[in-house]
Design a protein around this motif. Structure first.
Motif, mmCIF file in Angstrom:
data_model
loop_
_atom_site.group_PDB
_atom_site.id
_atom_site.type_symbol
_atom_site.label_atom_id
_atom_site.label_comp_id
_atom_site.label_asym_id
_atom_site.label_seq_id
_atom_site.Cartn_x
_atom_site.Cartn_y
_atom_site.Cartn_z
ATOM 1 N N ALA A 33 0.844 -1.195 0.000
ATOM 2 C CA ALA A 33 0.000 0.000 0.000
ATOM 3 C C ALA A 33 0.883 1.249 0.000
ATOM 4 O O ALA A 33 1.908 1.283 0.670
ATOM 5 C CB ALA A 33 -0.905 0.006 1.218
ATOM 6 N N THR A 34 0.488 2.245 -0.747
ATOM 7 C CA THR A 34 1.247 3.492 -0.800
ATOM 8 C C THR A 34 0.287 4.666 -0.695
ATOM 9 O O THR A 34 -0.706 4.713 -1.401
ATOM 10 C CB THR A 34 2.036 3.601 -2.131
ATOM 11 O OG1 THR A 34 2.866 2.454 -2.263
ATOM 12 C CG2 THR A 34 2.882 4.848 -2.161
ATOM 13 N N SER A 35 0.605 5.600 0.200
ATOM 14 C CA SER A 35 -0.155 6.842 0.313
ATOM 15 C C SER A 35 0.713 7.974 -0.204
ATOM 16 O O SER A 35 1.915 8.014 0.069
ATOM 17 C CB SER A 35 -0.503 7.144 1.774
ATOM 18 O OG SER A 35 -1.339 6.169 2.312
ATOM 19 N N LEU A 68 0.897 12.139 -0.148
ATOM 20 C CA LEU A 68 0.378 13.369 0.441
ATOM 21 C C LEU A 68 1.181 14.545 -0.090
ATOM 22 O O LEU A 68 2.386 14.431 -0.304
ATOM 23 C CB LEU A 68 0.503 13.343 1.969
ATOM 24 C CG LEU A 68 -0.249 12.254 2.723
ATOM 25 C CD1 LEU A 68 0.104 12.299 4.206
ATOM 26 C CD2 LEU A 68 -1.750 12.412 2.537
ATOM 27 N N SER A 116 1.720 11.974 -9.955
ATOM 28 C CA SER A 116 1.679 10.812 -9.070
ATOM 29 C C SER A 116 2.377 9.611 -9.678
ATOM 30 O O SER A 116 3.051 8.848 -8.972
ATOM 31 C CB SER A 116 0.226 10.432 -8.762
ATOM 32 O OG SER A 116 -0.420 11.475 -8.108
ATOM 33 N N PRO A 157 0.557 2.106 5.473
ATOM 34 C CA PRO A 157 -0.603 2.954 5.782
ATOM 35 C C PRO A 157 -0.731 3.306 7.268
ATOM 36 O O PRO A 157 -1.280 4.333 7.616
ATOM 37 C CB PRO A 157 -1.805 2.133 5.321
ATOM 38 C CG PRO A 157 -1.278 0.931 4.638
ATOM 39 C CD PRO A 157 0.193 0.863 4.825
ATOM 40 N N GLU A 167 0.830 6.880 8.271
ATOM 41 C CA GLU A 167 0.338 8.177 7.793
ATOM 42 C C GLU A 167 0.050 9.140 8.937
ATOM 43 O O GLU A 167 0.420 10.314 8.875
ATOM 44 C CB GLU A 167 -0.903 8.005 6.920
ATOM 45 C CG GLU A 167 -1.344 9.315 6.304
ATOM 46 C CD GLU A 167 -2.475 9.184 5.293
ATOM 47 O OE1 GLU A 167 -3.271 10.133 5.224
ATOM 48 O OE2 GLU A 167 -2.550 8.164 4.588
ATOM 49 N N ARG A 178 1.764 12.867 9.516
ATOM 50 C CA ARG A 178 0.946 14.085 9.660
ATOM 51 C C ARG A 178 1.248 14.796 10.983
ATOM 52 O O ARG A 178 1.243 16.019 11.063
ATOM 53 C CB ARG A 178 -0.535 13.743 9.568
ATOM 54 C CG ARG A 178 -0.993 13.410 8.155
ATOM 55 C CD ARG A 178 -2.500 13.100 8.159
ATOM 56 N NE ARG A 178 -3.017 12.799 6.854
ATOM 57 C CZ ARG A 178 -3.411 13.712 5.966
ATOM 58 N NH1 ARG A 178 -3.312 14.999 6.241
ATOM 59 N NH2 ARG A 178 -3.879 13.335 4.801
ATOM 60 N N PRO A 237 -4.289 14.471 0.572
ATOM 61 C CA PRO A 237 -4.034 13.295 -0.267
ATOM 62 C C PRO A 237 -3.869 13.709 -1.726
ATOM 63 O O PRO A 237 -4.464 14.679 -2.176
ATOM 64 C CB PRO A 237 -5.307 12.448 -0.108
ATOM 65 C CG PRO A 237 -6.074 13.042 1.017
ATOM 66 C CD PRO A 237 -5.601 14.448 1.203
#
Length: 163
Positions: A6-8, A10, A43, A104, A107, A111, A120
Motif C-alpha cells: 500500500a502506498t499513500s 500526500l 503521481s 498505511p 500516515e 501528519r 491526499p
C-alpha cells in the motif's frame, strides 16, 4: 524485511518545520520519503519510483540504506546516491513537499510530525508547474517531447535506471 504494497501520497503545503523534518529524515526518524515539490510532475512518477524501490527491497537489492532513500534515488536522474538525495529530498528551507508513505499505519505519524497542511494526492494527479525544471533536471530534449508527454519520459527513465 517485509514488503509493503500500500502506498499513500500526500502533498504538504505551508510547512513551517522543514529543517526539523530534514534532521529527522537524516536520522531515519520519518516513516516516509519526503520529495521536493519542484521535481514532481505527477503521481505516476512517485509511484513508479516507490514500486521500483519496494521491488528492490523484496529482492534484497537496495542500492541505498533504506527503501525510503531508494525512492529518492529512483526519482533522480543521477546515479550518485548523495547527489540524488540532496537534489530530490527536502531541504531545510522547503515550505512544500510530497510524502510517499509505504505503510498505511504510518500516515498519522507523518501528519503529526509535519507542521503544515497535508492533502491526499490523487493517483492520476499531474503538476505541470514543475515541467521546465524537471525537463532540465532529466536533460530531456524538446525533440523527445514531440513523441509523448514529459511525464512519460521521466517515468521511462525511472523504470530503466540501472538497467
Amino acid at each position: 524485511a517485509s514488503v509493503i504494497m500500500a502506498t499513500s501520497l500526500l502533498q504538504f503545503t505551508g510547512v513551517a518545520n522543514a529543517a526539523d523534518l530534514l534532521a529527522l529524515v537524516l536520522e531515519g526518524g520519518i516513516p516516509a520519503t519526503l520529495v521536493r515539490a519542484p521535481v514532481v510532475l505527477g503521481s505516476l512518477q512517485l509511484l513508479a519510483a516507490a514500486h521500483k524501490a519496494v521491488g528492490a527491497q523484496a529482492k534484497g537489492a537496495l542500492k541505498t540504506r533504506t527503501v525510503y532513500t531508494e525512492i529518492l534515488y529512483n526519482l533522480s536522474p543521477s546515479k550518485n546516491i548523495k547527489e540524488a538525495l540532496q537534489s530530490i529530498g527536502i531541504s531545510a528551507s522547503d515550505d512544500s513537499f510530497f510524502a510517499i508513505i509505504l505503510d498505511p499505519t504510518s500516515e498519522a505519524r507523518v501528519r503529526e510530525l509535519v507542521k503544515g497542511d497535508g492533502q491526499p494526492v490523487a493517483l492520476d494527479a499531474e503538476f505541470p508547474a514543475a515541467a521546465e525544471f524537471v525537463q532540465k533536471l532529466f536533460k530531456i530534449a524538446d525533440k523527445e517531447l514531440q513523441s509523448g508527454p514529459l511525464l512519460d519520459s521521466v517515468v521511462s527513465r525511472i523504470a530503466t535506471k540501472g538497467l
